[in-house]
Scaffold this motif. Sequence first.
Motif, PDB file in Angstrom:
ATOM      1  N   LYS A  11      18.727 -15.910  22.336  1.00 43.81           N
ATOM      2  CA  LYS A  11      17.935 -16.489  23.410  1.00 43.81           C
ATOM      3  C   LYS A  11      18.615 -17.747  23.946  1.00 43.81           C
ATOM      4  N   ILE A  12      18.514 -17.941  25.248  1.00 44.01           N
ATOM      5  CA  ILE A  12      19.012 -19.164  25.878  1.00 44.01           C
ATOM      6  C   ILE A  12      17.781 -20.005  26.169  1.00 44.01           C
ATOM      7  N   TRP A  13      17.263 -20.647  25.123  1.00 45.84           N
ATOM      8  CA  TRP A  13      15.922 -21.221  25.193  1.00 45.84           C
ATOM      9  C   TRP A  13      15.932 -22.663  25.677  1.00 45.84           C
ATOM     10  N   LYS A  14      15.030 -22.930  26.630  1.00 45.35           N
ATOM     11  CA  LYS A  14      14.712 -24.288  27.069  1.00 45.35           C
ATOM     12  C   LYS A  14      13.195 -24.434  27.004  1.00 45.35           C
ATOM     13  N   SER A  15      12.725 -25.623  26.737  1.00 40.95           N
ATOM     14  CA  SER A  15      11.281 -25.818  26.586  1.00 40.95           C
ATOM     15  C   SER A  15      10.525 -25.429  27.858  1.00 40.95           C
ATOM     16  N   THR A  16      11.173 -25.543  29.012  1.00 45.05           N
ATOM     17  CA  THR A  16      10.510 -25.169  30.268  1.00 45.05           C
ATOM     18  C   THR A  16      10.320 -23.663  30.390  1.00 45.05           C
ATOM     19  N   ASP A  17      10.985 -22.886  29.514  1.00 43.41           N
ATOM     20  CA  ASP A  17      10.844 -21.432  29.575  1.00 43.41           C
ATOM     21  C   ASP A  17       9.476 -20.959  29.114  1.00 43.41           C
ATOM     22  N   SER A  18       8.663 -21.860  28.548  1.00 41.50           N
ATOM     23  CA  SER A  18       7.337 -21.451  28.095  1.00 41.50           C
ATOM     24  C   SER A  18       6.424 -21.086  29.260  1.00 41.50           C
ATOM     25  N   LEU A  19       6.787 -21.501  30.470  1.00 36.23           N
ATOM     26  CA  LEU A  19       6.096 -21.060  31.675  1.00 36.23           C
ATOM     27  C   LEU A  19       7.019 -20.151  32.472  1.00 36.23           C
TER      28      LEU A  19
ATOM     29  N   HIS B 113      -0.064 -10.886  23.074  1.00 38.30           N
ATOM     30  CA  HIS B 113      -0.674 -11.801  22.107  1.00 38.30           C
ATOM     31  C   HIS B 113       0.358 -12.712  21.434  1.00 38.30           C
ATOM     32  N   ARG B 114       1.503 -12.153  21.050  1.00 36.36           N
ATOM     33  CA  ARG B 114       2.476 -12.975  20.325  1.00 36.36           C
ATOM     34  C   ARG B 114       3.003 -14.106  21.205  1.00 36.36           C
ATOM     35  N   TRP B 115       3.311 -13.830  22.456  1.00 35.96           N
ATOM     36  CA  TRP B 115       3.799 -14.853  23.390  1.00 35.96           C
ATOM     37  C   TRP B 115       2.762 -15.962  23.544  1.00 35.96           C
ATOM     38  N   LEU B 116       1.499 -15.577  23.735  1.00 36.58           N
ATOM     39  CA  LEU B 116       0.455 -16.577  23.931  1.00 36.58           C
ATOM     40  C   LEU B 116       0.185 -17.348  22.646  1.00 36.58           C
ATOM     41  N   ASP B 117       0.294 -16.685  21.499  1.00 31.38           N
ATOM     42  CA  ASP B 117       0.108 -17.381  20.226  1.00 31.38           C
ATOM     43  C   ASP B 117       1.199 -18.433  20.002  1.00 31.38           C
ATOM     44  N   LEU B 118       2.428 -18.096  20.345  1.00 31.43           N
ATOM     45  CA  LEU B 118       3.517 -19.067  20.199  1.00 31.43           C
ATOM     46  C   LEU B 118       3.276 -20.284  21.089  1.00 31.43           C
ATOM     47  N   LYS B 119       2.789 -20.057  22.287  1.00 28.79           N
ATOM     48  CA  LYS B 119       2.558 -21.159  23.219  1.00 28.79           C
ATOM     49  C   LYS B 119       1.430 -22.061  22.731  1.00 28.79           C
ATOM     50  N   ARG B 120       0.322 -21.475  22.297  1.00 28.30           N
ATOM     51  CA  ARG B 120      -0.827 -22.302  21.909  1.00 28.30           C
ATOM     52  C   ARG B 120      -0.612 -22.984  20.567  1.00 28.30           C
ATOM     53  N   SER B 121       0.306 -22.464  19.736  1.00 24.78           N
ATOM     54  CA  SER B 121       0.540 -23.051  18.415  1.00 24.78           C
ATOM     55  C   SER B 121       1.295 -24.366  18.484  1.00 24.78           C
ATOM     56  N   GLY B 122       2.045 -24.586  19.584  1.00 24.16           N
ATOM     57  CA  GLY B 122       2.894 -25.762  19.681  1.00 24.16           C
ATOM     58  C   GLY B 122       4.221 -25.598  18.968  1.00 24.16           C
ATOM     59  N   ASN B 123       4.476 -24.408  18.406  1.00 26.66           N
ATOM     60  CA  ASN B 123       5.713 -24.167  17.663  1.00 26.66           C
ATOM     61  C   ASN B 123       6.733 -23.350  18.451  1.00 26.66           C
ATOM     62  N   ILE B 124       6.482 -23.150  19.731  1.00 26.02           N
ATOM     63  CA  ILE B 124       7.314 -22.226  20.478  1.00 26.02           C
ATOM     64  C   ILE B 124       8.764 -22.701  20.574  1.00 26.02           C
ATOM     65  N   ASP B 125       8.983 -23.999  20.781  1.00 26.90           N
ATOM     66  CA  ASP B 125      10.355 -24.497  20.877  1.00 26.90           C
ATOM     67  C   ASP B 125      11.093 -24.312  19.555  1.00 26.90           C
ATOM     68  N   GLN B 126      10.439 -24.623  18.471  1.00 28.93           N
ATOM     69  CA  GLN B 126      11.067 -24.496  17.161  1.00 28.93           C
ATOM     70  C   GLN B 126      11.408 -23.047  16.840  1.00 28.93           C
ATOM     71  N   ILE B 127      10.475 -22.127  17.121  1.00 26.43           N
ATOM     72  CA  ILE B 127      10.670 -20.728  16.740  1.00 26.43           C
ATOM     73  C   ILE B 127      11.658 -20.035  17.669  1.00 26.43           C
ATOM     74  N   LEU B 128      11.450 -20.137  18.962  1.00 26.83           N
ATOM     75  CA  LEU B 128      12.328 -19.421  19.890  1.00 26.83           C
ATOM     76  C   LEU B 128      13.666 -20.126  20.058  1.00 26.83           C
ATOM     77  N   GLY B 129      13.695 -21.429  19.828  1.00 27.81           N
ATOM     78  CA  GLY B 129      14.962 -22.148  19.899  1.00 27.81           C
ATOM     79  C   GLY B 129      15.926 -21.757  18.798  1.00 27.81           C
ATOM     80  N   SER B 130      15.413 -21.143  17.748  1.00 28.43           N
ATOM     81  CA  SER B 130      16.270 -20.741  16.633  1.00 28.43           C
ATOM     82  C   SER B 130      16.704 -19.286  16.709  1.00 28.43           C
ATOM     83  N   VAL B 131      16.265 -18.556  17.742  1.00 27.30           N
ATOM     84  CA  VAL B 131      16.662 -17.149  17.905  1.00 27.30           C
ATOM     85  C   VAL B 131      18.021 -17.122  18.594  1.00 27.30           C
ATOM     86  N   SER B 132      19.002 -16.515  17.940  1.00 27.58           N
ATOM     87  CA  SER B 132      20.400 -16.669  18.351  1.00 27.58           C
ATOM     88  C   SER B 132      20.698 -16.121  19.740  1.00 27.58           C
TER      89      SER B 132
END
Length: 458
Positions: free
Chosen positions: A430-438, A409-428
Motif C-alpha cells: 500500500k502507498i498509504w497516506k493518512s488522507t487516504d482514509s477519505l 465493515h472492515r474499512w469502516l471499523d479501521l477508520k472508527r478505531s483510530g488505528n487505520i494509519d498504524q495498520i494500513l501504513g504497515s502493509v507493504s
Amino acid sequence: MKNFSIKYTYIFSFFLLTGLTGCDDMLDVDLPVNELSSENVYVSDPTAEAAVNGIYQSMVASVYYDNLHRILGQTADELIPRTGIANVYSSNEIPDIDGSIGTMWTELYKTIYNANNVIEGVTKSTTLNPVKSKQWIAEAKFLRAYSHFYLTNLWGNVPLILTTNIDVTALAPQSSQEAVYTQILLDLTDASKDLPTNYSNYNDGERIRATKWAAEALLARVNLYLRRWSAAEIHASAVINETGTYKIITGLTDSNNPFIADNDEAILQIPYYNVNYTYEGTAVFGTGGTYLLRKGNALFEAGDDRKTKWTIDIRDRVTNAFIGIAPRKYKANFGQSINERSTVLRLAELYLIRAEARVKLNNITGAQQDIDVIRNRALLGNTTLTDSNQLLELIAMERERELFAENGHRWLDLKRSGNIDQILGSVSDKIWKSTDSLYPIPETAIRSNPSLIPNPGY
C-alpha cells in the motif's frame, strides 16, 4: 420470490429517471409526453406504494451489491486482487476521476433523491391513507439515513440533501460529519416510531423492506460509531430481543445461512428481480476467486466453520498450486436454484455491536455472552478473556471474521478505531497516506457543484 406487479414498472422507471436527473444537473432528458408527474403518483395508495418500492428498486445497483463489498474491502486490509497486481484501490491511490468512486457517489445520492421525493409527495398529498403514509415516510427516512451514513463515512463532509429542489441541491455546500450524523439520528428515530414491527404487510412477508428493527439496527451501529455506548447497547438489544422474528442461524450449509432469502437472521435484504442468483455470487465473489482474503487462512482459528463454509480455496489454473482463499459467502451462480439476496443488515452484527458496547460499559459477563453467540455458531469455544482491552481486540477480530467482504465493515471499523494509519501504513504493497482514509470527491461532482471542496490529499 414474488415479483412486483408489471403495472408498477412504469412508475419505477419514473422514479429512477427523476433520481438521475435530480442528482446530475448536467443530464438533460426529455420526458415522454405521457410521463407520470410526481403529483399524479401521490394521488392513490397503489401508485404511492409503487413509488416507495421504487426507492428499493433503485438500490439494485453496483454501489450496494458490488462496490461496498469490493472497493471498501480492497482499500482496507481485507481483499487483494487474485492476480496479485495492485490496483488503485488495493494501493490506496484512487484518483478523483475514478469511475467507480463517482458511481458510488451518484447512486447514493440517487437513493436520497428518490427518498426525498417520497417524503415530499406523501406529505403534500391529501388523498392517501394516513396510516400507510406514515409508514412510507418512515421507510424513505430510513433509506435516506442509510445512504447519508455511507456518504459521510466514505467522504467525510458531504452535502446533506433533504429536498428535491434543484435550486437548493445544485449548489449545496458540504455539511460537517456532526451535522450529517445529527440528521441520520433524527431520520432513524422518526423511522423507528412509524415503521411496521413485522414483515406481514409487505410482499408475502419478504424481508426486503425496512421495519422498525432495521431502523433500530442502524441506530445501534451509528451510536457505536459515535461512541454512545449505552444507546448502542439499547438499540442492539431491541433487535436481539425480537426472538420471534430473528435468530442466529446455526449449522451453516449452502441452503441454511444468513444470505438465503428471508432467513431468520436477515433484518433487511435487497432483492434481485426475476432471477434467483446474486451478483455477489456470480461476479464479485465467484468460484474463480476474483478477490482473495489478504490474510488468508491466518484470519481464522483452527476449526472455524466460517473458513470452511464461507471461503473457497483458489489454485493456479495451470500448475494447481495453492494461491489463497477467496470469499464465498454467496453461492448462487447463473442458473443455480439457490435463492439468495444481497444482505444489508443481519443479526450477527447486533451481537458484536452489543458486545463492544458492553465492554465499554464494564459489563464483561454480558460481552462474553454476546461474543460466544458468534463464536459458537462458528463452532469455536467460549472466550475466557476478562481483560477489557483483550476483549475489545477479540471483538475486532470476530468482526473481521464474521463480516468479511460485507458492506465495507472492515474499512469502516479501521477508520472508527483510530488505528487505520498504524495498520494500513504497515502493509507493504500500500502507498498509504493518512488522507487516504477519505475517498476523493468525484471530479465530475466538483465540476457540477463549485461549492464542493476537494478532500485533503486530492
